[in-house]
Design an enzyme around this catalytic site. Structure first.
Site, PDB file in Angstrom:
ATOM      1  N   HIS A   6      55.031 104.906 108.494  1.00 53.01           N
ATOM      2  CA  HIS A   6      54.161 105.439 109.541  1.00 53.01           C
ATOM      3  C   HIS A   6      52.701 105.344 109.107  1.00 53.01           C
ATOM      4  CE1 HIS A   6      52.649 109.032 112.075  1.00 53.01           C
ATOM      5  NE2 HIS A   6      52.604 107.925 112.772  1.00 53.01           N
ATOM      6  N   GLU A  47      52.867 107.411 105.547  1.00 51.93           N
ATOM      7  CA  GLU A  47      54.095 108.194 105.385  1.00 51.93           C
ATOM      8  C   GLU A  47      55.279 107.231 105.339  1.00 51.93           C
ATOM      9  OE1 GLU A  47      53.245 112.457 107.528  1.00 51.93           O
ATOM     10  OE2 GLU A  47      53.627 110.757 108.835  1.00 51.93           O
ATOM     11  N   ASN A  58      51.433 114.783 111.259  1.00 47.63           N
ATOM     12  CA  ASN A  58      51.334 115.056 112.689  1.00 47.63           C
ATOM     13  C   ASN A  58      51.989 116.380 113.080  1.00 47.63           C
ATOM     14  OD1 ASN A  58      49.797 112.875 113.397  1.00 47.63           O
ATOM     15  ND2 ASN A  58      51.498 111.599 114.061  1.00 47.63           N
TER      16      ASN A  58
END
Length: 753
Positions: A145, A157, A196
């Site tokens: 990510h 990530e 997030n």
């Protein structure tokens, strides 16, 4: 040791896919960027349109224009078989599980048996995307990510599944850190992963505060730089992300976390829903929580949905708190503050720390991983648990309990001594001190290598920095194997100390003349020093800082280095060897010493300095002549000091010899000067530069062409250095130069008068 990837395919050429492809190309990979086939005769129409749009993004996504050539665009109909030859496939198509699963099925029939496949999804379970695939495929599948924009945001990530081969995970971590320059955090396959999940929680707290009497400006003030976060804070960030995107993420997150004790925070507020329904989506529609109108920034009235001028802040003595230089002291002052500012900060930070603590071990195994994710992904100077440390572990724990907030068991039993400390240690902060003055220090890196570190404001080349470096070279001659010049700041150097120079100029130009001679002499001594000296640079390297780096025979540069001779923007020209070395670079690049061969390169250098151009990257700095072709460019700039030390040791072991003296540099005389003056006049008549810029460019041309020489001639370095001094000093007496310096000192940006 792992084998680095050399080829990759990115499936999906949207905003993220194109930028991921660009960053892989920056790292030296050949990248196939594929998307759906167009319906017309040109099946590449969709991918080409997306890629051209990405090329126009600002800041730029490629290190240089040439880097973009490493990306090969194609479509799924005609070019899908190209993935058969790549080492790594990254899926970045629409966030639809069925589409992704079918794409994985198609991929498995084409890719090699050792190709790694990853998904860039941020909202779907990683494990579900690979359902139905073979065991071999699942062992080579995981989540990667990236954060937007991938070139500039450090966080990556990596999310393994239960089937991911541990060696695949280790290889991805190694490649991400070393070759992509990323801060890698291994996350668990939970909704929104780490950054997030926490970041959305903080954003939703900001939205909630609108219903508690705080204005948009007040919330952004308290969640911006004063708290050690980006200046875009809460609502400017939301506008940049897109309010529709924000609502989409919250809408998907809420049902995915039924056991989250703070789940209701993620329920989409009515205000956000109304804005999205009316097409008010943020920056991409011209209005969101903010709107620019007639050069004025207006903010949304949450009650009427009208845009209004900002109201005065009602946050007590927030200005005084904001002026506290140390972030830890500033946060403690905010936490203790009894005004509305303190009330907001205490409630929001306690909720954030409680929420982050409760996510262990759900989303991450350690506080350190969450801290890294928030620093690297959201630009926080300190992560949540580092803030907890700063405010006082026991104090925060007691205040959480008093407020009735959830405190996880691990935090209850964690003692003050054993709590996790930040791993964000600075390389040189642990080094033994050898020498220091108020604005510089010499540190022992071990093995006979020493580090000269600037400690002046903005890492400017102040008098104490210059004098200190002269003193350090005296020590180096006798006692050490070599020197690294560098620091652990975000930026290597802002150049000369303009405030210091302005004060010196008030008492006449004699002191400035002596300073220029001293700085020129110092840089020449560095260039020809008998022991290896390596500059380790990063971030902005401007003016005199650039001249210092150009003087160093060896350079280790972070890929994200922005370097340039910007003196003309403050009404001056380079005066410490920058012109001389630029002229030398132009002559060396030419095929022969014939004037017509040198002219194109000299003009390029002239326009670069005349327009105060700063490189977009270390790679572009090499193209512009600010860095030598031999400079070591590191994607992971955090390694620059250790690599610079190894460069010193390697040179020393090889029997270091300083560069031979340049006593014959070809300058072009009056004909070359006329060519450069004409170039400046063309820029002036085209409206690209001001009249005073043209005057400064004429003085620059005078030095670059060799002064009053009537024809091309060979000159030595001292001849050009003297011309630099003679042209530099009178400019300090020019009113427009003084205006530029005063404006830059006051507003921190140049004046084009």
């Amino acid at each position: 040791m792992f084998k680095p990837f050399r080829t990759a395919a990115v499936l999906g050429a949207g905003v993220m896919g194109s930028q991921i492809a660009a960053h892989l190309a920056n790292a030296g990979l050949t990248v196939h960027l594929l998307d759906l086939a167009g319906k017309g005769s040109n099946k590449n129409e969709l991918v080409e349109t997306s890629f051209k749009k990405a090329l126009k993004l600002s800041p730029p996504i490629f290190f240089t224009e040439k880097t973009a050539r490493r990306v090969i665009v194609g479509n799924f109909d005609e070019h899908f078989d190209s993935v058969a030859a790549v080492d790594w496939v990254i899926e970045a198509v629409v966030e639809n599980l069925d589409i992704k699963q079918k794409l994985m099925e198609r991929l498995e029939s084409v890719i090699r048996s050792d190709t790694i496949v990853s998904t860039n999804t941020s909202g779907l379970p990683i494990d579900a995307i690979a359902q139905g695939r073979s065991e071999s495929f699942r062992q080579r599948f995981l989540g990667t990510h990236f954060f937007n924009p991938p070139r500039y945001l450090k966080l990556l990530e990596i999310i393994p599944t239960a089937d991911t081969d541990p060696q695949v995970l280790e290889r991805m971590k190694w490649f991400g850190e070393l070759h992509l320059g990323k801060g890698v955090v291994v996350a668990k396959d939970t909704p929104n992963f780490i950054a997030n999940r926490i970041g959305m929680y903080v954003t939703m707290l900001g939205l909630q505060a609108l219903t508690q009497g705080y204005t948009i400006e007040e919330i952004d003030t308290l969640t911006g730089t004063i708290a050690g976060r980006p200046k875009s804070a809460t609502f400017r960030t939301a506008d940049l992300v897109g309010l529709d995107t924000l609502m989409y993420v919250a809408s998907n997150l809420y049902p995915a976390i039924p056991h989250d004790e703070s789940r209701e925070v993620f329920r989409v507020p009515e205000l956000l829903r109304k804005l999205v329904e009316t097409g008010t989506l943020g920056a991409k529609t011209g209005q969101g929580f903010y709107k620019k109108q007639d050069r004025q920034i207006l903010s949304l009235n949450p009650e009427t949905l009208a845009y209004e001028p900002a109201k005065p802040l009602n946050l007590g003595d927030i200005e005084a708190i904001g002026k506290i230089p140390d972030l830890g002291d500033r946060l403690r002052a905010l936490y203790r503050d009894r005004s509305r500012a303190g009330a907001f900060f205490r409630e929001s930070i306690l909720k954030t720390l409680s929420y982050a603590a409760c996510r262990i071990p759900e989303i991450a195994d350690s506080p350190t991983d969450i801290d890294k994710a928030m620093r690297w992904g959201f630009g926080w100077e300190l992560g949540p648990f580092e803030i907890w440390d700063v405010l006082g572990f026991e104090t925060v724990l007691a205040d959480m309990k008093a407020a009735g907030m959830t405190v996880p068991e691990w935090a209850e039993v964690k003692s003050q001594k054993s709590k996790v400390k930040s791993e964000n240690l600075i390389f040189d902060s642990r080094l033994p001190l050898i020498w220091q003055n108020p604005e510089a220090a010499l540190l022992d890196m071990g093995d006979g290598v020493v580090l000269y570190e600037f400690r002046s404001k903005g890492n400017t080349l102040s008098l104490q920095v210059v004098d200190g470096l002269t003193e350090v070279l005296d020590l180096l001659e006798n006692d050490y194997r070599g020197l690294v010049i560098g620091n652990s700041s975000a930026h290597f150097s802002g150049g000369a100390n303009l405030a210091e120079m302005a004060m010196m100029a008030q008492s006449g130009l004699g002191a400035i003349a002596d300073l220029i001679v001293k700085f020129q002499t110092l840089l020449q001594r560095i260039h020809y020093f008998p022991k290896p000296i390596v500059a380790a640079i990063q971030g902005r390297v401007l003016g005199g800082g650039c001249e210092l780096v150009m003087a160093c025979p060896q350079v280790v540069a972070a890929a994200e280095t922005y370097i340039g001779l910007v003196e003309l923007s403050v009404g001056l020209i380079p005066g410490a060897g920058g012109i001389m070395r630029s002229v030398t670079w132009a002559a060396d690049r030419a095929a022969t010493e014939a004037p017509h061969h040198i002219q194109p390169f000299l003009r390029r250098v002239f326009e670069t300095i005349g327009m105060a151009k700063v490189s977009n990257s270390a790679a572009e700095a090499q193209e512009l002549g600010f860095l030598p072709p031999t400079a070591r460019i590191l994607m992971n700039g955090d390694r620059r000091l250790e690599v610079a030390k190894e460069e010193v040791l390697c040179s020393d072991r090889a029997g270091y010899a300083s560069p031979p003296e340049r006593n014959a540099i070809m300058v072009l005389g009056r004909p070359g000067r006329a060519m450069l003056d004409y170039a400046a006049d063309t820029l002036y008549r085209g409206g690209f530069i001001s009249e005073y810029d043209r005057y400064l460019a004429n003085r620059l041309a005078y030095v670059m062409a060799g002064g009053e020489l009537s024809a091309p001639a060979l000159v030595d370095e001292n001849y050009l250095l003297q011309l630099e001094r003679e042209a530099f000093l009178p400019l300090l007496s020019q009113p427009k130069t003084q205006e530029r310096i005063a404006h830059t000192l006051k507003h921190k940006k140049p004046l084009r008068n």
